[in-house]
Enzyme design. Structure first.
Site, PDB file in Angstrom:
ATOM      1  CB  SER A 198     -56.016  62.494  14.040  1.00 10.19           C
ATOM      2  OG  SER A 198     -56.787  61.599  14.823  1.00 10.19           O
ATOM      3  CE1 TYR A 211     -52.507  63.077  17.965  1.00 14.88           C
ATOM      4  CE2 TYR A 211     -54.880  62.828  17.782  1.00 14.88           C
ATOM      5  CZ  TYR A 211     -53.604  62.514  17.347  1.00 14.88           C
ATOM      6  OH  TYR A 211     -53.433  61.642  16.301  1.00 14.88           O
TER       7      TYR A 211
HETATM    8  N1  LIG Z   1     -51.707  55.387  15.116  1.00 16.53           N
HETATM    9  C1  LIG Z   1     -52.917  55.918  14.952  1.00 16.53           C
HETATM   10  O1  LIG Z   1     -53.955  55.267  15.187  1.00 16.53           O
HETATM   11  C2  LIG Z   1     -53.067  57.327  14.454  1.00 16.53           C
HETATM   12  C3  LIG Z   1     -54.362  57.809  14.224  1.00 16.53           C
HETATM   13  C4  LIG Z   1     -54.517  59.110  13.750  1.00 16.53           C
HETATM   14  C5  LIG Z   1     -53.410  59.904  13.517  1.00 16.53           C
HETATM   15  N2  LIG Z   1     -52.157  59.407  13.759  1.00 16.53           N
HETATM   16  C6  LIG Z   1     -51.026  60.287  13.502  1.00 16.53           C
HETATM   17  O2  LIG Z   1     -50.070  59.637  12.703  1.00 16.53           O
HETATM   18  C7  LIG Z   1     -48.792  60.195  12.960  1.00 16.53           C
HETATM   19  C8  LIG Z   1     -47.782  59.070  13.198  1.00 16.53           C
HETATM   20  O3  LIG Z   1     -48.150  58.364  14.367  1.00 16.53           O
HETATM   21  P1  LIG Z   1     -47.755  56.827  14.626  1.00 16.53           P
HETATM   22  O4  LIG Z   1     -48.987  56.167  15.112  1.00 16.53           O
HETATM   23  O5  LIG Z   1     -47.014  56.281  13.454  1.00 16.53           O
HETATM   24  O6  LIG Z   1     -46.798  56.999  15.891  1.00 16.53           O
HETATM   25  P2  LIG Z   1     -45.308  56.441  16.188  1.00 16.53           P
HETATM   26  O7  LIG Z   1     -45.030  56.773  17.589  1.00 16.53           O
HETATM   27  O8  LIG Z   1     -45.212  55.027  15.745  1.00 16.53           O
HETATM   28  O9  LIG Z   1     -44.430  57.342  15.204  1.00 16.53           O
HETATM   29  C9  LIG Z   1     -44.348  58.737  15.381  1.00 16.53           C
HETATM   30  C10 LIG Z   1     -42.911  59.175  15.228  1.00 16.53           C
HETATM   31  O10 LIG Z   1     -42.848  60.612  15.391  1.00 16.53           O
HETATM   32  C11 LIG Z   1     -41.620  60.872  16.059  1.00 16.53           C
HETATM   33  N3  LIG Z   1     -41.647  62.189  16.713  1.00 16.53           N
HETATM   34  C12 LIG Z   1     -42.342  62.554  17.804  1.00 16.53           C
HETATM   35  N4  LIG Z   1     -42.028  63.798  18.166  1.00 16.53           N
HETATM   36  C13 LIG Z   1     -41.105  64.240  17.284  1.00 16.53           C
HETATM   37  C14 LIG Z   1     -40.387  65.460  17.141  1.00 16.53           C
HETATM   38  N5  LIG Z   1     -40.555  66.473  18.012  1.00 16.53           N
HETATM   39  N6  LIG Z   1     -39.522  65.585  16.113  1.00 16.53           N
HETATM   40  C15 LIG Z   1     -39.328  64.557  15.245  1.00 16.53           C
HETATM   41  N7  LIG Z   1     -39.983  63.378  15.332  1.00 16.53           N
HETATM   42  C16 LIG Z   1     -40.857  63.226  16.349  1.00 16.53           C
HETATM   43  C17 LIG Z   1     -41.503  59.750  17.076  1.00 16.53           C
HETATM   44  O11 LIG Z   1     -40.177  59.619  17.555  1.00 16.53           O
HETATM   45  C18 LIG Z   1     -41.999  58.562  16.288  1.00 16.53           C
HETATM   46  O12 LIG Z   1     -40.953  57.829  15.680  1.00 16.53           O
HETATM   47  C19 LIG Z   1     -48.955  61.124  14.166  1.00 16.53           C
HETATM   48  O13 LIG Z   1     -49.046  62.461  13.725  1.00 16.53           O
HETATM   49  C20 LIG Z   1     -50.261  60.664  14.770  1.00 16.53           C
HETATM   50  O14 LIG Z   1     -50.909  61.690  15.479  1.00 16.53           O
HETATM   51  C21 LIG Z   1     -51.958  58.129  14.230  1.00 16.53           C
END
Ligand SMILES: NC(=O)c1ccc[n+]([C@@H]2O[C@H](COP(=O)([O-])OP(=O)(O)OC[C@H]3O[C@@H](n4cnc5c(N)ncnc54)[C@H](O)[C@@H]3O)[C@@H](O)[C@H]2O)c1
Length: 319
Positions: A198, A211
């Protein structure tokens, strides 16, 4: 409980994996955890079925594991790799993984679901085993699963800090440690690891210290493994998304005021994304497909000389 769903000739089979905790009888001290497989049917060799009507593309015949792929960025990554020919192991916490794998199979992608919490002892190893059992090899790993806990450092409890390290750093470490022996096997193509970090892991993230620290640690793991595994033909890179529209960032304004993680209900916070758009030089919030495109690029053979890098995917924005 974790479960693996495989597909053979149109029949879905489920194998249950149970986490058993016990106390050492001789010393009486300490708990140990073992994972016991309760497979009622033989594990399917889905790779026997590979190549029949599968999408053509640069990853044809390759096997990818994507964590947290039931929705959001992970689902977009699974779709992108699958549409480029990869067979995909879709991991998530709940039946969203089953639904995502079913959707991928509908579009011709070889896909299996692995429902399991990757922070639980033994589950990372079972996930890797599921990929090998299902498809016979392992070529691409995308560590994507994640969420954030929110509090300023002075108010952050151990219970908010520790799960971040467990999920965002220790689980990828364990998955990659288990996958290593398969990834370093000689192949005609390079194997690829892409860790989803991130921008918060690069520049810090106020009110999300756990985080940000874990995402920064993931970059350290990325660079270290690039050095350790480069000689074996494995590239290890990271993507660092900026603001991406998913349930995590839409938060209350997008109708998501909480998420359920392993039985816990966690609040979501944040300003409406539209208010943040003007900060982004490209003047739009990113989509999960934007991040999937970057992961795809790093997995292409055209990126075979790129390793140990972090690709920021933020529309030009860095907090
Ligand atoms: N959305 C953003 O703006 C953003 C920005 C930077 C980084 N990220 C990173 O992108 C990645 C995906 O995030 P997203 O925005 O798609 O979120 P999201 O909530 O839409 O998807 C994340 C998924 O991870 C799953 N998950 C959580 N804990 C888990 C576990 N212990 N075991 C298995 N699965 C698990 C959740 O059930 C969920 O379906 C994350 O690592 C997040 O930190 C997102």
């Amino acid at each position: 409980m974790a479960s693996l769903v495989t597909l053979t000739d149109g029949y879905v089979q489920r194998h249950d994996l149970t986490l058993v905790e016990y106390r050492d009888a001789s010393s009486g001290a300490g708990h140990h955890s073992i994972l016991r497989r309760q497979a009622t049917m033989p594990v399917n060799k889905a790779h026997d079925d590979a190549g029949k009507g599968r999408p053509e593309g640069p990853f044809k015949g390759r096997v990818a594991v994507v964590t947290g792929a039931g929705r959001g960025i992970g689902l977009a990554i699974a779709r992108k790799l699958g549409s480029a020919g990869a067979q995909v192991v879709v991991n998530d916490l709940s039946s969203v993984a089953d639904a995502a794998a079913a959707e991928l199979r509908e579009s011709g992608t070889g896909a299996v679901a692995f429902v399991g919490d990757i922070t639980r002892d033994g589950v990372p190893e079972q996930l890797v085993e599921a990929a090998i059992d299902s498809f016979g090899s392992l070529d691409i790993i995308v560590n994507n699963a994640g969420y954030a806990t929110y509090a300023p450092v002075l108010e952050m409890t151990d219970g908010q800090w520790a799960p971040m390290l467990d999920l965002l750093l220790t689980a990828p470490f364990r998955i990659l440690r288990a996958a290593g022996p398969h990834l370093v096997k000689p192949a005609e193509h390079l194997r690829k690891v892409v860790n989803v970090s991130s921008v918060g892991g690069i520049s810090g993230s106020p009110n999300s210290a756990g985080y940000a620290a874990a995402k920064a640690g993931l970059l350290g793991l990325t660079r270290t493994l690039a050095k350790e595994w480069g000689p074996y033909g494995v590239t290890v890179n990271a993507v660092a998304p900026g603001l991406v529209r998913t349930r995590l960032t839409e938060g209350p304004a997008g109708g998501h005021d909480h998420i359920d993680i392993a039985g816990e209900r966690l609040p979501l916070i944040g300003a409406p994304l539209t208010e943040l758009e003007s900060m982004v030089p490209l003047r739009r919030i990113g989509t999960p497909e934007d991040i999937a495109g970057a992961v795809y690029m790093l997995c292409l053979s055209e990126a075979d000389y790129v390793s140990g890098e972090t690709l920021v995917v933020g529309g030009g924005w860095m907090p």
